[in-house]
Structures are given as C-alpha cells and as structure tokens.
Design a protein around this motif. Structure first.
Motif: not given
Length: 348
Positions: A1-18
């Motif tokens: 099953x194809x994984x649904x992509x996450x909306x990148x702009x819903x992430x904080x800077x810390x979550x992007x770093x993680x």
C-alpha cells in the motif's frame, strides 16, 4: 500500500531537523528546508538548490507542499486585484489586493465559507466548509505581495484578515499564520501592519488579549442597538453587545491598543438619529476609531447604501464626541471585490 505523504509545512523546524537526523543526514538540513518553505516561500522541492539531488528526492518521497494556486485573477479599473485561490483539495477562497497612494493592503480569507450568518454578506450564503490552514493563509499573502510588486512596483505594506470567514472561529491557524508572516524566519512583517477583523466573539477577543498578541483588532459593528444588530447579524443574539463591550474593555486594559469599529450604514436599517447616538455612546467605553465603509449591494434586496447626508451626520456626531472617524470609499466594485462581496462566483 502506498504511503500517504505528509504535509511538510505542518512540521516545526525541530521536527524537520529530527527527520533529517532519522535518515542519517545532518540536522542543519532541517533549518535549510524551513528557510525555503517560510522565508523564500518555495512551492516545490526542486527549487531548494542548496540541497543535493538525493536529499530533494527523499523529501519528494516523504512529503508534499500543499501550495495554493491563483485560479483566476481579476483587475479592477481602480487597481484592485481579486484572486480566486484554489486550495489543494479543490475548494476555492478569494483574496484581494487594495492599492492606495499610501499603502498596499492584502485582504485575506481564513475560512472556506463562513459559520456566521450576517444578512448583508455574500460569504455568509456559503456554508462553512472548513478552516484554512496557516500555510494557506500565508500563501495568499505571498501571492498578493508578488502581484503588488509586479503591477505596482512596491511590496505589500498591510494585511487585513477581512476576507471570507470569521478569523476568530479559526483561532489557532490564524495566529499560526501571523506568526509565520511576522517571524524573522518567515516574511518578517511587523505585526503593527496586520489587522484581524472579527464580527465580535467576546470569549475569543479576551483570549487574544490573554495571548498578548501584537497585531491590531477591528470589529464589524454596524449597529450599537441589540435589536438592530441581531436583525442584521443574527449571532448577536448569542453574543450581545454588553458582552462584546466587556470583552473590548478587557482587550484595552490588557493591550492598551485602541480598537477600530467597521461600520456600514444602510437605508431604513441604521440611519436614524437613535442609531448615531447609540454608536457614540458605545464608542465611549474605550479609545477607538470608527471606519465608515461604503456598502456594496450583493443583490437588489433590503440592504441599500444610506444617503450621503446620513454618513455626514454620523461623521459630525462622532467628531463632536472626540472620536476619530474615517469614511472609506469602496474599491473593486466592478469585480465584486468590495467589502461583503466575496463569494466565489468563480467556483462552480
């Protein structure tokens, strides 16, 4: 099953770093992506030129940028621009660029449709379909800023949350969008140049004061007599003027910033001497300014602009009471971009 992509702009800077650490990359890549998203308003990952092709590919596999599209742009004879903005799920909202000799203002939407039922407003005829996300509000501002630079040769100077929807009914996302617009890591705009206009939700006005917001507050008042206001804005039955006044006194005590009252004057509705007297009395509660707006009929119904002498009478009475008053002429009438006219005529 194809994984649904996450909306990148819903992430904080810390979550992007993680995220970058989790895939074996350096954390600072998260800072770079955050800058592309919020400071440079990038629409796609390929634009992020200081990231390697492999990293951009990884972002493409995991995330999506749900960017708005200006579906249709109309330009008025007076320089006003109206955008029909298509959202990622196919819904449409409208935003407006209002240029004057001293400023260029973006009028942005915060909801698809509206949950309030103001009788004189075209948006109220659409049911509220959903709240806009912070990034969808931010995108409207970026699009209008680009248009202002292109057509007027100057950047955007002011923003009003006065488009479709009631901003305080989408509190979290509206405040998050303002944080992105004002942050040095976002668009770096001064909060003093931003005004949130509400129909008057007392509980949420108090919350604004408690949250120590730095932007300006405007209230669509239109009558300071409960029976009249309830007739034109039925939700006033739940949020009567005494509660609204109390919340505005609380706002002023906390912020020390005056409120602007937006006021439309209609024939046979709020054009009597008693209406003028009630407004003057209401304005005495806190330091304020009254903005009288020329009305634009949305059909040939009950709401018609009052005679010019009534506007003059309001103006005189307010000035005699020491209250600042301005009369705002309508803009963008020929493209249905004026106050109360936003209704997605462009959408099927």
């Amino acid at each position: 099953m194809k994984k649904e992509k996450k909306d990148i702009r819903s992430l904080t800077k810390e979550q992007l770093r993680d995220f970058f650490v989790s895939i074996g990359e350096k954390a600072f890549r998260g800072n770079q992506v955050y800058e592309w998203l919020w400071s440079k308003a990038a629409h796609d990952f390929d634009a992020m030129t200081n990231l390697s092709k492999e990293v951009r590919q990884l972002l493409e596999e995991h995330f999506v940028i749900n960017h708005i599209q200006v579906d249709e742009m109309q330009r008025s004879n007076d320089g006003t621009i109206k955008n029909a903005v298509k959202l990622h799920d196919g819904l449409t909202v409208e935003s407006v660029l209002i240029p004057t000799f001293s400023r260029t203002t973006a009028c942005v939407s915060s909801q698809v449709g509206c949950s309030l039922d103001c009788q004189f407003c075209a948006t109220a005829r659409l049911k509220r379909m959903r709240n806009l996300n912070a990034d969808e509000i931010y995108d409207q501002v970026v699009a209008i800023d680009q248009e202002s630079r292109l057509y007027n040769g100057i950047p955007l100077s002011n923003i009003v949350y006065m488009g479709m929807g009631e901003p305080l009914m989408n509190y979290k996302n509206v405040l998050a969008s303002i944080e992105k617009i004002t942050s040095p890591e976002g668009l770096g705009m001064s909060p003093k140049r931003i005004t949130v206009s509400t129909s008057g939700v007392p509980k949420m006005i108090k919350k604004l004061a408690d949250d120590e917001v730095k932007f300006n507050l405007a209230v669509s008042l239109h009558s300071a007599i409960d029976e009249v206001r309830t007739q034109i804005m039925p939700f006033n039955a739940s949020f009567p003027l005494k509660d609204l006044k109390e919340s505005l006194i609380y706002w002023y005590q906390k912020t020390k910033r005056r409120v602007t009252y937006e006021y439309l004057i209609w024939k046979d509705i709020n054009d009597k001497p008693k209406d003028i007297a009630a407004l003057v009395e209401f304005c005495k509660a806190i330091p304020c300014k009254v903005n009288i707006i020329e009305y634009n009929p949305i059909d040939d119904g009950a709401f018609q602009q009052a005679d010019a002498q009534v506007t003059s009478a309001y103006q005189r009475a307010l000035e005699q009471a020491g209250i600042t008053v301005t009369v705002r002429r309508s803009r963008g009438k020929d493209i249905d971009a004026a106050c109360g006219q936003l209704a997605n005529k462009s959408s099927k």
